[in-house]
Design a protein around this motif. Structure first.
Motif, short mmCIF file in Angstrom:
data_model
loop_
_atom_site.label_atom_id
_atom_site.label_comp_id
_atom_site.label_asym_id
_atom_site.label_seq_id
_atom_site.Cartn_x
_atom_site.Cartn_y
_atom_site.Cartn_z
N UNK A 173 -87.14 -88.94 8.12
CA UNK A 173 -86.79 -88.21 6.91
C UNK A 173 -87.61 -88.65 5.70
N UNK A 174 -87.67 -89.98 5.47
CA UNK A 174 -88.35 -90.49 4.28
C UNK A 174 -89.67 -91.16 4.62
N UNK A 175 -90.14 -90.97 5.82
CA UNK A 175 -91.42 -91.56 6.21
C UNK A 175 -92.56 -90.87 5.49
N UNK A 176 -93.60 -91.64 5.20
CA UNK A 176 -94.75 -91.08 4.47
C UNK A 176 -95.38 -89.90 5.18
N UNK A 177 -95.31 -89.89 6.51
CA UNK A 177 -95.92 -88.79 7.26
C UNK A 177 -95.14 -87.50 7.16
N UNK A 178 -93.93 -87.54 6.61
CA UNK A 178 -93.09 -86.34 6.62
C UNK A 178 -93.45 -85.33 5.53
N UNK A 179 -94.60 -85.52 4.92
CA UNK A 179 -95.17 -84.46 4.08
C UNK A 179 -95.85 -83.40 4.95
N UNK A 180 -95.98 -83.67 6.23
CA UNK A 180 -96.61 -82.73 7.15
C UNK A 180 -95.58 -81.76 7.70
N UNK A 181 -96.02 -80.54 7.96
CA UNK A 181 -95.17 -79.53 8.59
C UNK A 181 -95.61 -79.38 10.03
N UNK A 182 -94.76 -79.82 10.94
CA UNK A 182 -95.15 -79.91 12.34
C UNK A 182 -95.12 -78.56 13.03
N UNK A 183 -96.18 -78.28 13.79
CA UNK A 183 -96.14 -77.17 14.74
C UNK A 183 -95.30 -77.58 15.95
N UNK A 184 -95.50 -78.84 16.39
CA UNK A 184 -94.67 -79.42 17.44
C UNK A 184 -94.05 -80.70 16.91
N UNK A 185 -92.72 -80.75 16.88
CA UNK A 185 -92.00 -81.94 16.42
C UNK A 185 -91.43 -82.63 17.65
#
Length: 472
Positions: free
Chosen positions: A164-176
């Motif tokens: 949720x608060x991870x730095x990488x979560x600015x990305x919008x995943x095609x595959x999560x």
């Protein structure tokens, strides 16, 4: 990257690594937001929108799934970016393009390009009474910038911790990808698997395909299902339902598996890693690759087999020496210990296994050791190089004696001495002198694994290239 003038400032990778790693950690609980990441991406012009994304979370398996997914995408001719953590030996390992980590000059160059933007974000944060960018946020920004600059077609990105608060979560995943969720990082993510799952499902975004590994705790399944529904994911694929490991057979150096996804069945796929968990990691990676590779229907079985047969995963059940066999594993929780034990029991015919263990203070140490107790003949407890976090050898010895009994525990205060002690122990029992049936497992932390890899690496001796008469 500035290919015309890479590292034009002449800075060393060591200088830059110290500068980055000297920043606050991502473990600062006052820092639980992605405001700084959103700010720097805004200054960059949102480079993260230029490529497709496979985003991975979970307690275990992220690194393996990430590397397998990257290999599959690259085998189809896509340009790939790979962002993983932690690094074992060199900070460059975290960022790779087309299967190759950034070299020293390119890494320094990327940092120099974004350093001014980092300073702007830091200044604004400090003015608001907030923390500056963490080292992980800076590295994440570097990865995104380098992927857009390459440019890559798809980025495969591991979270650092949680979701949720991870730095990488600015990305919008095609595959999560939601890997196995278990107890780890409890002081930051929560004290139950349900709380931890609630953090990790934060990577699910609208229109993403959610791919869920087999879960050790059924209690997390409703949380994943609800998050996928609430965030309007396109579909959810579960290992054990839409995805299946139909069969697996141990083979020399790994295993051969048959996998099923909604797109088709992939028969007799070689995987260059031991363990049932790696078969399931390959299955999840295959499902993720099908999302981002622009092919209708199943992927080509020959290409899949070729890609997965060549994936190397440093520090994960990695055999680095023979005679005696030395295996390195960076796992540090109960689930990882279980996979380590089962894999060794299935694939090695050891009569003696000596463990060399160094662990961080904040881990479930007694539970981890208890899982390995039936496997290990003796255990040598020691310390790794992260002095601020590692449990002292004295303290670890006390815990180990509770699990193994005093007669099976030996303490060595440094890792080199501990490995040498383990070698001596197996040599004493090796009547034939060939190492067969005797093994050493160095484990407990990725820092321990990285330190051991450095110590055990075979070094090139240029003197051996000379004629015998000219050698020193």
């Amino acid at each position: 990257m500035s290919y015309e003038y890479p590292n034009s400032q002449g800075r060393t990778i060591q200088e830059v690594a110290r500068e980055i790693m000297g920043r606050p950690t991502e473990h600062d609980t006052t820092n639980l937001n992605i405001d700084r990441m959103e700010a720097i991406l805004d200054l960059m012009g949102h480079p993260e929108q230029s490529f497709r994304v496979v985003h991975l979370t979970g307690t275990n398996g992220k690194g393996s799934i990430a590397r397998m997914t990257e290999a599959l995408a690259r085998s189809y001719g896509l340009r790939t970016g790979l962002y993983t953590s932690p690094h074992l030996e060199r900070i460059n390992e975290r960022i790779a393009i087309d299967g190759r980590e950034l070299d020293d000059d390119d890494f320094v160059d990327i940092y120099e390009q974004i350093k001014g933007l980092v300073a702007i974000v830091d200044d604004k944060a400090v003015q608001k009474g907030q923390a500056p960018m963490s080292f992980f946020e800076v590295l994440t920004a570097m990865a995104i910038w380098s992927f857009a600059d390459a440019p890559v077609d798809v980025a495969i990105v591991e979270v650092g911790m949680g979701g949720m608060w991870d730095a990488t979560n600015v990305l919008s995943a095609d595959a999560a990808v939601i890997g196995p969720i278990d107890m780890d990082h409890m002081q930051w993510l929560g004290n139950t698997v349900e709380e931890i799952a609630g953090e990790k499902v934060g990577i699910i975004k609208p229109d993403s395909t959610v791919i869920v590994s087999a879960q050790p705790h059924e209690d997390v399944m409703p949380i994943i299902e609800q998050a996928a529904h609430d965030r309007q994911a396109t579909k959810v694929l579960y290992d054990g339902q839409q995805l299946e490991v139909i069969s697996r057979q141990p083979a020399v150096g790994g295993q051969v598996v048959t996998l099923r996804t909604p797109s088709g069945i992939y028969e007799d796929v070689p995987i260059d890693k031991f363990g049932e968990h790696q078969a399931h990691n390959a299955l999840v990676a295959l499902a993720a690759a099908e999302v981002v590779i622009p092919v209708n229907g199943a992927l080509d079985g020959g290409i899949v087999a070729e890609a997965l047969s060549q994936v190397k995963i440093p520090g994960r059940l990695e055999q680095v020496r023979s005679s005696p066999t030395i295996i390195i594993d960076g796992g540090h929780n109960v689930n990882a210990a279980q996979a380590l034990r089962e894999t060794i029991e299935e694939n090695y015919d050891f009569q003696q296994v000596v463990g060399v263990v160094a662990m961080m203070r904040d881990k479930q140490i007694e539970e981890y050791l208890g899982t390995l107790e039936p496997l290990l003949t003796q255990i040598v407890v020691t310390e790794n190089s992260w002095a601020e976090r590692v449990m002292s050898a004295d303290e670890l010895e006390i815990v180990a004696k509770k699990v193994f009994g005093s007669d099976r525990v030996i303490r060595e205060n440094t890792l080199p001495d501990a490995i040498q002690k383990a070698v001596n122990l197996v040599d004493e029992e090796d009547d034939l002198g060939v190492g067969y049936g005797h093994g050493i497992v160095v484990c407990g932390s990725f820092v321990t694994a990285g330190d051991a890899r450095s110590l055990l690496k075979e070094h090139h001796n240029p003197d051996l290239e000379k004629p015998k008469a000219e050698r020193v």
